[in-house]
Design a protein around this motif. Structure first.
Motif, PDB file in Angstrom:
ATOM      1  N   UNK A 153      -0.422   1.106  12.743  1.00 34.74           N
ATOM      2  CA  UNK A 153      -0.653   1.520  14.123  1.00 34.74           C
ATOM      3  C   UNK A 153      -1.913   0.906  14.745  1.00 34.74           C
ATOM      4  N   UNK A 154      -2.585   0.040  14.014  1.00 33.54           N
ATOM      5  CA  UNK A 154      -3.824  -0.554  14.507  1.00 33.54           C
ATOM      6  C   UNK A 154      -3.564  -1.512  15.671  1.00 33.54           C
ATOM      7  N   UNK A 155      -4.499  -1.542  16.618  1.00 31.93           N
ATOM      8  CA  UNK A 155      -4.403  -2.477  17.738  1.00 31.93           C
ATOM      9  C   UNK A 155      -5.234  -3.730  17.491  1.00 31.93           C
ATOM     10  N   UNK A 156      -6.017  -3.756  16.418  1.00 36.93           N
ATOM     11  CA  UNK A 156      -6.831  -4.922  16.077  1.00 36.93           C
ATOM     12  C   UNK A 156      -5.963  -5.889  15.258  1.00 36.93           C
TER      13      UNK A 156
ATOM     14  N   UNK B 240      -5.916  11.236  -8.751  1.00 37.49           N
ATOM     15  CA  UNK B 240      -4.823  10.295  -8.482  1.00 37.49           C
ATOM     16  C   UNK B 240      -4.062  10.690  -7.219  1.00 37.49           C
ATOM     17  N   UNK B 241      -3.856  11.979  -7.043  1.00 33.09           N
ATOM     18  CA  UNK B 241      -3.167  12.481  -5.854  1.00 33.09           C
ATOM     19  C   UNK B 241      -3.919  12.078  -4.586  1.00 33.09           C
ATOM     20  N   UNK B 242      -5.219  12.263  -4.588  1.00 30.67           N
ATOM     21  CA  UNK B 242      -6.035  11.903  -3.425  1.00 30.67           C
ATOM     22  C   UNK B 242      -6.042  10.389  -3.188  1.00 30.67           C
ATOM     23  N   UNK B 243      -6.160   9.619  -4.260  1.00 26.05           N
ATOM     24  CA  UNK B 243      -6.144   8.150  -4.127  1.00 26.05           C
ATOM     25  C   UNK B 243      -4.803   7.686  -3.560  1.00 26.05           C
ATOM     26  N   UNK B 244      -3.716   8.273  -4.029  1.00 23.06           N
ATOM     27  CA  UNK B 244      -2.393   7.919  -3.512  1.00 23.06           C
ATOM     28  C   UNK B 244      -2.274   8.182  -2.027  1.00 23.06           C
ATOM     29  N   UNK B 245      -2.750   9.351  -1.591  1.00 22.02           N
ATOM     30  CA  UNK B 245      -2.672   9.669  -0.166  1.00 22.02           C
ATOM     31  C   UNK B 245      -3.616   8.802   0.664  1.00 22.02           C
ATOM     32  N   UNK B 246      -4.738   8.385   0.092  1.00 25.16           N
ATOM     33  CA  UNK B 246      -5.631   7.454   0.801  1.00 25.16           C
ATOM     34  C   UNK B 246      -4.913   6.130   1.044  1.00 25.16           C
TER      35      UNK B 246
ATOM     36  N   UNK C 146       0.822  -1.208   0.000  1.00 23.48           N
ATOM     37  CA  UNK C 146       0.000   0.000   0.000  1.00 23.48           C
ATOM     38  C   UNK C 146       0.857   1.259   0.000  1.00 23.48           C
ATOM     39  N   UNK C 147       1.934   1.261   0.777  1.00 27.03           N
ATOM     40  CA  UNK C 147       2.811   2.423   0.833  1.00 27.03           C
ATOM     41  C   UNK C 147       3.491   2.674  -0.511  1.00 27.03           C
ATOM     42  N   UNK C 148       4.013   1.628  -1.117  1.00 24.41           N
ATOM     43  CA  UNK C 148       4.698   1.786  -2.407  1.00 24.41           C
ATOM     44  C   UNK C 148       3.724   2.240  -3.483  1.00 24.41           C
ATOM     45  N   UNK C 149       2.556   1.594  -3.563  1.00 31.03           N
ATOM     46  CA  UNK C 149       1.568   1.978  -4.576  1.00 31.03           C
ATOM     47  C   UNK C 149       1.100   3.413  -4.343  1.00 31.03           C
TER      48      UNK C 149
ATOM     49  N   UNK D 237      -2.323   6.735   3.842  1.00 31.36           N
ATOM     50  CA  UNK D 237      -2.978   6.875   5.149  1.00 31.36           C
ATOM     51  C   UNK D 237      -3.495   5.533   5.639  1.00 31.36           C
ATOM     52  N   UNK D 238      -4.082   4.736   4.740  1.00 31.23           N
ATOM     53  CA  UNK D 238      -4.572   3.410   5.140  1.00 31.23           C
ATOM     54  C   UNK D 238      -3.404   2.510   5.558  1.00 31.23           C
TER      55      UNK D 238
END
Length: 135
Positions: free
Chosen positions: A61-64, A45-51, A22-25, A54-55
């Protein structure tokens, strides 16, 4: 400082293959959008990349842990064929220095022959066909 980071990450999921992907893509999509200039497609594309980025960090950092582990296992199962293909190609490329890899003319089985043995008769272990090749 290192201890603080270790304490912060305790109980959190951390980095796995899906997070790396996800980070690389995400970063590649952001870079591609930067080269497209100022148009609506570049903004999307810029927004999709940052999504994606962020994901990725949300997963890290998720605890689940069980949910993130399940997501990663699903990702690995779906990409097994692609990853296996590239692993085989890497393995074949590493063996090229020491071995010739020939294909049997009748059954298409790949056969590995050591280099430097001159002209040899090769017998296919799968179908028994013999053929002559230079090693």
């Amino acid at each position: 400082m290192k201890e603080k980071i270790i304490r912060f990450m305790q109980g959190r999921y951390g980095v796995d293959q899906l997070s790396k992907f996800l980070l690389i893509v995400g970063l590649v999509v952001v870079l591609v959008s930067a080269f497209l200039g100022n148009n609506p497609i570049a903004l999307i594309l810029y927004l999709i990349g940052w999504i994606f980025v962020i994901y990725c960090y949300f997963r890290v950092f998720s605890r689940n842990v069980s949910k993130r582990y399940s997501e990663n296992q699903t990702f690995l199962a779906k990409t097994y064929g692609i990853r296996n293909f590239f692993q085989k190609q890497k393995n074949i490329w590493q063996q090229r220095k020491v071995y010739h890899i020939y294909t049997c003319p009748s059954c298409k089985q790949k056969i590995r022959i050591p280099k430097g043995k001159g002209k040899i008769e090769v017998r296919c272990p799968k179908c028994g066909t013999t053929f002559i090749k230079k090693s």
